[in-house]
Design a protein around this motif. Structure first.
Motif: not given
Length: 341
Positions: A83-86, A148-154, A303-305
């Motif tokens: 995800a960090i790579s994306g 702006p705040l975006v949560f992903y995965d958890r 997902m990261g992208q």
């Protein structure tokens, strides 16, 4: 050369080159009003003198830092690394840099990182909650100040903001259904802590598949732990020591599934002949372990992208694009040897 307590400034560079400070500033920003020869000379001298731009002061002037904060539990986790790579690649495309903070799965460190990123005036924050976070009030400075705040995965349960997740319910269902279709009737489940949305959903998918195929749910077959190799090994030992062994195992991450297979091997229990195993994440270990592990693909890179695309739209107030508030990625069952006859 000046020491760290007396940093090089644009005025030092200007004095060295006998230029005005404004000319040096423009040259460092590649302003086309300054001819190429002067720009190259200024930039070379700045490098030789050890000049480091004061990006905090610059962000105050511009009201933008072009920096995104990123909080993850551990960068060593396969899903997070992809995800960090994306995130890195997509952020670069939009002209943003990423500063990464690692919470080490502790709420205290997560709180400290949120405070640090807020103090650094990042343009936006991407976050994956720690497994133990149940109260998200420490993110309020971003929410209250419209940063702006975006949560992903958890992600927080019932969070009213923007989230990017995988379809964990569907993943839990597909994993369990596959085991049932392979002939399993007594299926155990290794779950993460149920304070975390991922494991709530994967457990719910597991239960739904059992219900649809008329297999009774047995809570004694569900082991809830932190999904490390060590804790999964202990849980596997407890499961194998029980009077009646299961014929299927759905683990909520691949490392737990790998630990389970290793413990089975230590006890001369054959996978998949005696017990079939499905993991989750499709990390590298799932391809290296023997037998290779059937698992659920989460698409961490994509997902990261998507997380970056979402937060950049929010930063730019892009009204031409409808930003999906709760984006859910589809998941895919990857069939391998651990469930094949």
């Amino acid at each position: 050369m000046k020491d760290r307590t007396n940093k090089i400034t644009i005025y030092d560079i200007a004095q060295q080159l006998n230029l005005s400070a404004s000319t040096v500033s423009r040259a460092l920003q590649n302003n086309p009003l300054i001819n190429m020869e002067t720009r190259e000379k200024v930039q070379q001298t700045a490098t030789e003198m050890g000049y480091v731009p004061n990006w905090i002061a610059s962000s105050l002037r511009k009201k933008r830092s072009n920096i995104l904060g990123l909080i993850v539990p551990r960068t060593s986790m396969y899903f997070q690394s992809t995800a960090i790579s994306g995130i890195q690649h997509e952020a670069h495309k939009y002209g943003f840099s990423i500063v990464i903070g690692q919470s080490d799965e502790t709420v205290a460190m997560e709180k400290e990182l949120v405070h640090t990123f807020y103090s650094l005036r990042v343009d936006g924050l991407l976050a994956v909650a720690s497994m133990f976070t149940t109260n998200f009030d420490h993110f309020n400075p971003f929410i209250k100040n419209n940063i702006p705040l975006v949560f992903y995965d958890r992600v927080p349960t019932d969070f009213q903001g923007y989230t990017i997740t995988g379809d964990d319910f569907k993943g839990g269902f597909l994993a369990t259904e596959h085991l049932i279709k392979q002939g399993c009737k007594r299926i155990a489940h290794f779950s993460g802590l149920l304070s975390c949305n991922l494991y709530q959903q994967r457990l719910s998918g597991y239960k739904e598949a059992l219900a649809q195929y008329n297999i009774p749910f047995d809570e004694q077959l569900v082991y809830i732990h932190d999904l490390t190799m060590d804790s999964a090994t202990v849980a596997a030992q407890q499961l194998f020591d029980a009077q009646k062994m299961p014929d299927g195992m759905f683990a909520a991450n691949d490392s737990s599934a790998v630990a389970f297979i290793r413990e089975a091997r230590n006890r001369n229990i054959a996978v998949p002949q005696q017990i079939k195993v499905v993991g989750y994440s499709n990390d590298l270990s799932s391809r290296i372990i023997s037998p290779s592990l059937t698992t659920i693909e989460q698409s961490g890179y994509n997902m990261g992208q998507k997380a970056v695309e979402t937060i950049v739209q929010l930063i730019n107030h892009d009204e031409t694009v409808k930003v999906t508030k709760n984006y859910v990625f589809p998941v895919e069952l990857i069939k391998r040897e651990s469930t094949a006859l």
